[in-house]
Design an enzyme around this catalytic site. Sequence first.
Site, PDB file in Angstrom:
ATOM      1  CD1 TRP A 150      -0.153  -1.755   2.946  1.00  0.00           C
ATOM      2  CD2 TRP A 150       0.820   0.225   3.266  1.00  0.00           C
ATOM      3  NE1 TRP A 150       0.722  -1.878   4.006  1.00  0.00           N
ATOM      4  CE2 TRP A 150       1.334  -0.670   4.227  1.00  0.00           C
ATOM      5  CE3 TRP A 150       1.290   1.557   3.274  1.00  0.00           C
ATOM      6  CZ2 TRP A 150       2.279  -0.305   5.173  1.00  0.00           C
ATOM      7  CZ3 TRP A 150       2.243   1.914   4.217  1.00  0.00           C
ATOM      8  CH2 TRP A 150       2.723   0.999   5.143  1.00  0.00           C
ATOM      9  N   PRO A 175      -4.308  -5.457  -5.938  1.00  0.00           N
ATOM     10  CG  PRO A 175      -5.797  -3.667  -6.114  1.00  0.00           C
ATOM     11  CD  PRO A 175      -5.623  -5.116  -6.485  1.00  0.00           C
ATOM     12  CB  ALA A 176      -2.174  -2.537  -1.029  1.00  0.00           C
ATOM     13  CB  SER A 177      -6.467  -5.055   1.549  1.00  0.00           C
ATOM     14  OG  SER A 177      -6.135  -6.327   1.085  1.00  0.00           O
ATOM     15  N   GLY A 227       6.071  -6.470  -1.241  1.00  0.00           N
ATOM     16  CA  GLY A 227       5.520  -6.441   0.109  1.00  0.00           C
ATOM     17  C   GLY A 227       6.570  -6.930   1.083  1.00  0.00           C
ATOM     18  CB  SER A 228       6.285  -8.011   4.563  1.00  0.00           C
ATOM     19  OG  SER A 228       5.362  -9.059   4.405  1.00  0.00           O
ATOM     20  CD  GLU A 249      11.583  -5.143  -6.686  1.00  0.00           C
ATOM     21  OE1 GLU A 249      12.283  -4.682  -5.772  1.00  0.00           O
ATOM     22  OE2 GLU A 249      11.989  -5.295  -7.839  1.00  0.00           O
ATOM     23  CG  LEU A 250      10.604  -9.763  -0.856  1.00  0.00           C
ATOM     24  CD1 LEU A 250      11.137 -11.104  -0.395  1.00  0.00           C
ATOM     25  CD2 LEU A 250       9.086  -9.809  -0.975  1.00  0.00           C
ATOM     26  CB  CYS A 283      10.757  -0.906   0.322  1.00  0.00           C
ATOM     27  SG  CYS A 283      10.732  -0.233  -1.331  1.00  0.00           S
ATOM     28  CD  GLU A 382      10.783  -3.165   5.837  1.00  0.00           C
ATOM     29  OE1 GLU A 382      10.093  -4.186   5.976  1.00  0.00           O
ATOM     30  OE2 GLU A 382      10.886  -2.555   4.766  1.00  0.00           O
TER      31      GLU A 382
HETATM   32  P1  NAD Z   1       2.526  -7.235   3.313  1.00  0.00           P
HETATM   33  O1  NAD Z   1       3.494  -8.229   2.815  1.00  0.00           O
HETATM   34  O2  NAD Z   1       1.836  -7.484   4.582  1.00  0.00           O
HETATM   35  O3  NAD Z   1       1.403  -6.978   2.219  1.00  0.00           O
HETATM   36  C1  NAD Z   1       1.712  -6.661   0.869  1.00  0.00           C
HETATM   37  C2  NAD Z   1       0.534  -7.016  -0.006  1.00  0.00           C
HETATM   38  O4  NAD Z   1       0.345  -8.400   0.037  1.00  0.00           O
HETATM   39  C3  NAD Z   1      -0.798  -6.404   0.439  1.00  0.00           C
HETATM   40  O5  NAD Z   1      -1.601  -6.188  -0.701  1.00  0.00           O
HETATM   41  C4  NAD Z   1      -1.415  -7.475   1.257  1.00  0.00           C
HETATM   42  O6  NAD Z   1      -2.831  -7.365   1.265  1.00  0.00           O
HETATM   43  C5  NAD Z   1      -0.966  -8.680   0.477  1.00  0.00           C
HETATM   44  N1  NAD Z   1      -0.887  -9.889   1.276  1.00  0.00           N
HETATM   45  C6  NAD Z   1      -0.737 -10.019   2.605  1.00  0.00           C
HETATM   46  N2  NAD Z   1      -0.727 -11.315   2.938  1.00  0.00           N
HETATM   47  C7  NAD Z   1      -0.847 -11.985   1.785  1.00  0.00           C
HETATM   48  C8  NAD Z   1      -0.895 -13.340   1.453  1.00  0.00           C
HETATM   49  N3  NAD Z   1      -0.786 -14.304   2.343  1.00  0.00           N
HETATM   50  N4  NAD Z   1      -1.045 -13.655   0.154  1.00  0.00           N
HETATM   51  C9  NAD Z   1      -1.105 -12.695  -0.791  1.00  0.00           C
HETATM   52  N5  NAD Z   1      -1.070 -11.418  -0.553  1.00  0.00           N
HETATM   53  C10 NAD Z   1      -0.931 -11.065   0.725  1.00  0.00           C
HETATM   54  O7  NAD Z   1       3.335  -5.890   3.338  1.00  0.00           O
HETATM   55  P2  NAD Z   1       2.790  -4.464   3.734  1.00  0.00           P
HETATM   56  O8  NAD Z   1       2.860  -4.333   5.209  1.00  0.00           O
HETATM   57  O9  NAD Z   1       1.523  -4.162   3.041  1.00  0.00           O
HETATM   58  O10 NAD Z   1       3.910  -3.550   3.032  1.00  0.00           O
HETATM   59  C11 NAD Z   1       5.072  -3.204   3.653  1.00  0.00           C
HETATM   60  C12 NAD Z   1       6.202  -4.093   3.217  1.00  0.00           C
HETATM   61  O11 NAD Z   1       6.372  -4.025   1.821  1.00  0.00           O
HETATM   62  C13 NAD Z   1       7.516  -3.658   3.807  1.00  0.00           C
HETATM   63  O12 NAD Z   1       8.229  -4.789   4.236  1.00  0.00           O
HETATM   64  C14 NAD Z   1       8.214  -2.992   2.648  1.00  0.00           C
HETATM   65  O13 NAD Z   1       9.609  -2.954   2.732  1.00  0.00           O
HETATM   66  C15 NAD Z   1       7.738  -3.799   1.513  1.00  0.00           C
HETATM   67  N6  NAD Z   1       7.895  -3.065   0.266  1.00  0.00           N
HETATM   68  C16 NAD Z   1       8.894  -3.412  -0.594  1.00  0.00           C
HETATM   69  C17 NAD Z   1       9.090  -2.704  -1.764  1.00  0.00           C
HETATM   70  C18 NAD Z   1      10.198  -3.047  -2.726  1.00  0.00           C
HETATM   71  O14 NAD Z   1      10.145  -2.606  -3.856  1.00  0.00           O
HETATM   72  N7  NAD Z   1      11.184  -3.837  -2.332  1.00  0.00           N
HETATM   73  C19 NAD Z   1       8.254  -1.629  -2.060  1.00  0.00           C
HETATM   74  C20 NAD Z   1       7.245  -1.311  -1.175  1.00  0.00           C
HETATM   75  C21 NAD Z   1       7.061  -2.049  -0.004  1.00  0.00           C
END
Ligand code: NAD
Length: 478
Positions: A150, A175-177, A227-228, A249-250, A283, A382
Amino acid sequence: MYQEFGLYIDGKWREASDGTMMDIIDPATEEVLGSVPAAKKTDLQDALKAAKKAEPTWRATSALKRSQILRKAAEHLSDRLEASARIMSYESGKPLEQSRGEFSAAIGYFEWYAEEARRIYGQIIEGPSPRTRMSVHYQPVGIVAAFTAWNFPAVLPIRKIAAAIAAGCPIILKPASECPGSAMVLVQCLHEAGCPPGVINLVTGPSQLISKTLIEAPDVRKISFTGSTDVGKRLLEMAASTVKKVSLELGGHAPVIVCEDADPIIAAETAAAVKFRNAGQVCISPSRFYVHESLQESFSKSFAKSAKALKIGNGLVDGIEIGPLANMRGLSHAQALVDDATSKGADLLAGGSRPAGFNAGYYFEPTVLNNVSENAMIMNEEPFVPVAPISAFGNLEKAIERANDTHFGLAAYVFTKSLSTANMVSEALEAGMVGVNDMLLATPEAPFGGVKESGMGREGGSLGIYDYLEPKYIKTTF
Ligand code: NAD
């Protein structure tokens, strides 16, 4: 706010099959902002069918045509930039100026991949005998399932959507919820640009159902996730059962090394501007500051001064520089990191809690901690919050060791006036991206991505499109 959108499947916006909706919360007020469909398994199967139907035609569509659609989408986005920025600020809390900047960057990615679609170069290799030729062709990988976070609700999806479309792959995006509206705008621009039904699909709803259904589907040949690290690992395991191509991309935990010869004021002002952008939820946000001991005082004072000067408030109000965090989780995490660091001896130079007078909304003060111990949580996890921990070093080699002592490897930064120090430190840092006297790394022309547990694959640059292509080697004897 989301009424004109919904699930986008086979070229049409529609509701979930049973009409279920999911609320979206305004991070600035904690009130319900609107709702979007919660897709059911049957909706996901419809999206898969639509992508499958579109695939043969789309992979055979000329690069020129794919490029034209992306370019047209960029024009449509440009026409609706202001309205789109407001949607983003509503759902993410991001200051309007930053939302405008993010949609401008999204236009840049549409344009970049419109160009890249026409630059897919293979190879012709001399054969082992005069009567043989060998060639390498790049072909679309197939249907892509993409999942995004998100914090950059337009740029994260566009890096995947535009790359897949440019390469000739249909894509299904979740997309992000928290922030689905910004991605919906991108999809609407592609719709208006004449992107054929099934080439781009968007689904909202329960994350786990969506990822499981799409990743288990044998027809999906690639997944791309931002995401994470924890969720990324889970998706990677799921992708293993059908051996899909994966881009991740984590998370990151970017170290900043301020060398003895750097200008501490310039370094602090540059770092503070970047650290508090998007309330620290970036990130590649600089998140551990290793400052030469001779500069620590001036650097930390200047950093704290910049932090205290920032205007906090609802991102929709002009002039606001730092908005709320995206959710309550972020707020509690910020407080826990500050409390832990101060309990281990850190000095609080600015911020440190929820700002006075903000009883609703996920606001946290821009915070600067000095003399942070290496075993504080914030030096090892992080943060993803507007909290900057500073620690001093005397020996540069030791500072590099501390910077690399993490399982993350996304971005890293160094400030120095010496060319040889710049080269030595940037090459020694274990990260996919290094900024030298510069902290604005993300741009369509450069490959964005990490090493170690920060991910695999690259987005943007001349490498980005190859994550959506497979090489095919052909040997001909004549
Ligand atoms: P998150 O991993 O919790 O969620 C990311 C996305 O995945 C959201 O849309 C979420 O709804 C979805 N999601 C969650 N659980 C899921 C599952 N089991 N299956 C499929 N989708 C799922 O991360 P967050 O808290 O939303 O975002 C922050 C993280 O994202 C941080 O760790 C940050 O560093 C990372 N991030 C990385 C980059 C990059 O380019 N490396 C860019 C932006 C954010």
